[in-house]
Design a protein around this motif. Sequence first.
Motif, PDB file in Angstrom:
ATOM      1  N   LEU A  97      -7.969  40.098  79.586  1.00 33.24           N
ATOM      2  CA  LEU A  97      -8.179  39.284  78.396  1.00 33.24           C
ATOM      3  C   LEU A  97      -8.255  40.155  77.147  1.00 33.24           C
ATOM      4  N   SER A  98      -8.921  41.292  77.262  1.00 32.36           N
ATOM      5  CA  SER A  98      -9.010  42.216  76.137  1.00 32.36           C
ATOM      6  C   SER A  98      -7.627  42.734  75.746  1.00 32.36           C
ATOM      7  N   VAL A  99      -6.803  43.060  76.724  1.00 35.08           N
ATOM      8  CA  VAL A  99      -5.448  43.534  76.448  1.00 35.08           C
ATOM      9  C   VAL A  99      -4.620  42.444  75.770  1.00 35.08           C
ATOM     10  N   ALA A 100      -4.737  41.198  76.258  1.00 37.22           N
ATOM     11  CA  ALA A 100      -3.994  40.087  75.663  1.00 37.22           C
ATOM     12  C   ALA A 100      -4.387  39.885  74.201  1.00 37.22           C
ATOM     13  N   LEU A 101      -5.689  39.950  73.910  1.00 37.77           N
ATOM     14  CA  LEU A 101      -6.137  39.788  72.531  1.00 37.77           C
ATOM     15  C   LEU A 101      -5.689  40.967  71.665  1.00 37.77           C
ATOM     16  N   PHE A 145      -9.384  40.949  66.964  1.00 38.92           N
ATOM     17  CA  PHE A 145      -9.855  42.256  67.420  1.00 38.92           C
ATOM     18  C   PHE A 145     -11.342  42.220  67.782  1.00 38.92           C
ATOM     19  N   ALA A 146     -12.113  41.360  67.102  1.00 37.09           N
ATOM     20  CA  ALA A 146     -13.523  41.211  67.481  1.00 37.09           C
ATOM     21  C   ALA A 146     -13.638  40.657  68.895  1.00 37.09           C
ATOM     22  N   GLY A 147     -12.823  39.665  69.222  1.00 38.12           N
ATOM     23  CA  GLY A 147     -12.822  39.133  70.583  1.00 38.12           C
ATOM     24  C   GLY A 147     -12.319  40.137  71.594  1.00 38.12           C
ATOM     25  N   ALA A 148     -11.315  40.957  71.214  1.00 39.73           N
ATOM     26  CA  ALA A 148     -10.790  41.979  72.129  1.00 39.73           C
ATOM     27  C   ALA A 148     -11.842  43.033  72.432  1.00 39.73           C
ATOM     28  N   LEU A 149     -12.560  43.471  71.397  1.00 42.16           N
ATOM     29  CA  LEU A 149     -13.611  44.464  71.613  1.00 42.16           C
ATOM     30  C   LEU A 149     -14.727  43.902  72.472  1.00 42.16           C
ATOM     31  N   CYS A 150     -15.080  42.658  72.246  1.00 44.07           N
ATOM     32  CA  CYS A 150     -16.141  42.026  73.015  1.00 44.07           C
ATOM     33  C   CYS A 150     -15.737  41.898  74.488  1.00 44.07           C
ATOM     34  N   ALA A 151     -14.501  41.469  74.742  1.00 44.37           N
ATOM     35  CA  ALA A 151     -14.028  41.354  76.122  1.00 44.37           C
ATOM     36  C   ALA A 151     -13.975  42.720  76.804  1.00 44.37           C
ATOM     37  N   LEU A 152     -13.644  43.768  76.048  1.00 48.59           N
ATOM     38  CA  LEU A 152     -13.622  45.106  76.623  1.00 48.59           C
ATOM     39  C   LEU A 152     -15.024  45.566  77.010  1.00 48.59           C
ATOM     40  N   HIS A 183     -23.133  39.273  80.277  1.00 46.38           N
ATOM     41  CA  HIS A 183     -24.047  39.523  79.156  1.00 46.38           C
ATOM     42  C   HIS A 183     -23.916  38.346  78.188  1.00 46.38           C
ATOM     43  N   ILE A 184     -24.985  37.569  78.065  1.00 45.11           N
ATOM     44  CA  ILE A 184     -24.903  36.308  77.327  1.00 45.11           C
ATOM     45  C   ILE A 184     -24.590  36.533  75.855  1.00 45.11           C
ATOM     46  N   ILE A 185     -25.054  37.637  75.266  1.00 44.47           N
ATOM     47  CA  ILE A 185     -24.774  37.901  73.857  1.00 44.47           C
ATOM     48  C   ILE A 185     -23.291  38.179  73.652  1.00 44.47           C
ATOM     49  N   LEU A 186     -22.710  39.011  74.521  1.00 43.47           N
ATOM     50  CA  LEU A 186     -21.276  39.295  74.415  1.00 43.47           C
ATOM     51  C   LEU A 186     -20.445  38.044  74.679  1.00 43.47           C
ATOM     52  N   GLU A 187     -20.842  37.249  75.652  1.00 44.16           N
ATOM     53  CA  GLU A 187     -20.113  36.014  75.944  1.00 44.16           C
ATOM     54  C   GLU A 187     -20.179  35.046  74.772  1.00 44.16           C
ATOM     55  N   THR A 188     -21.335  34.975  74.135  1.00 37.19           N
ATOM     56  CA  THR A 188     -21.491  34.089  72.988  1.00 37.19           C
ATOM     57  C   THR A 188     -20.645  34.566  71.813  1.00 37.19           C
ATOM     58  N   PHE A 189     -20.636  35.872  71.570  1.00 34.76           N
ATOM     59  CA  PHE A 189     -19.844  36.408  70.468  1.00 34.76           C
ATOM     60  C   PHE A 189     -18.354  36.199  70.707  1.00 34.76           C
TER      61      PHE A 189
END
Length: 284
Positions: free
Chosen positions: A124-128, A158-165, A173-179
């Motif tokens: 998912l991170s790569v796709a984003l 890129f914010a979503g890509a970094l978060c997925a990475l 991690h609920i904070i990362l999933e929420t972001f």
Amino acid sequence: MPTTFLGSALRGTFFFIFGLWWSVRYPLKYLRRKDNAESQHSFGRAEIFEGAVKAFFALIGILVEQFVPTGPHLQLYSPKTQSWTDLTHWHYSTVYLFFLLSGIMDMVSHSPLKLPPGLDRLSLSVALFIEGLLFCFRDYSNAALDQHLHSLLAMAIFAGALCALLEVFLRDHIILETFRTSSFLLQGSWLWQIGSVLSPPWGGPGWDQTDHSNLTFLTMCFCWHYAGALAVLAANSAASRCCNESCQLKFGDIDVELDCGLCLRGAKRSSGGALLPESSSDDK
């Protein structure tokens, strides 16, 4: 090829639906994390279903981009004109291709193959990242407003890509999933905004590309979109919590009744077993 409202709205709907789904699913998973193993299996099935839906919509997106009447029909280079053929359609087809691979990886990662954990988030991170990269180096033909709109979109991507990475190493991690959820909601609503600015659905020309006040307003509007995404997250999280508590109250009584019934049956069986030897001794 200029951006069309219908194409931008359809792509935005894809991201917004996933953001809405995650805004309900992740709070419920967080609240039920301490439940038994059956809930863990149910969340595994949810991952497989989610991957199947993602792969299906991505495949449909590729087919639509390639085989619409104005599409390239899988032709990348035209020998007649000696030029590339409809690179905008190929641009979006490439984006859909990596989300198709991400959906397949979601299904395979939660299959009996038992692949290393984190591959689904990595894909998912790569796709984003690929999506953001293509938007950053897209040809905007000196259209400052178009480039500014997609630059703001790239920030959310890129914010979503970094978060997925980060989720590859910090699983559940609920904070990362929420972001990440908020970034998908922002992408979805902002793609709708891009379509309405560059190609209004009510007809007429798009916004003035040379007016710098439009850039200032749309930057502020981007912040409003994110505030709306956070409001949707808060509302769905509160609704998920209320739903979880009401279900616990409703089914908790049933569990208590079942436990009481099992205890009564066990007591009868134990008492019956204890009386049998006495009755047999009396008969003797």
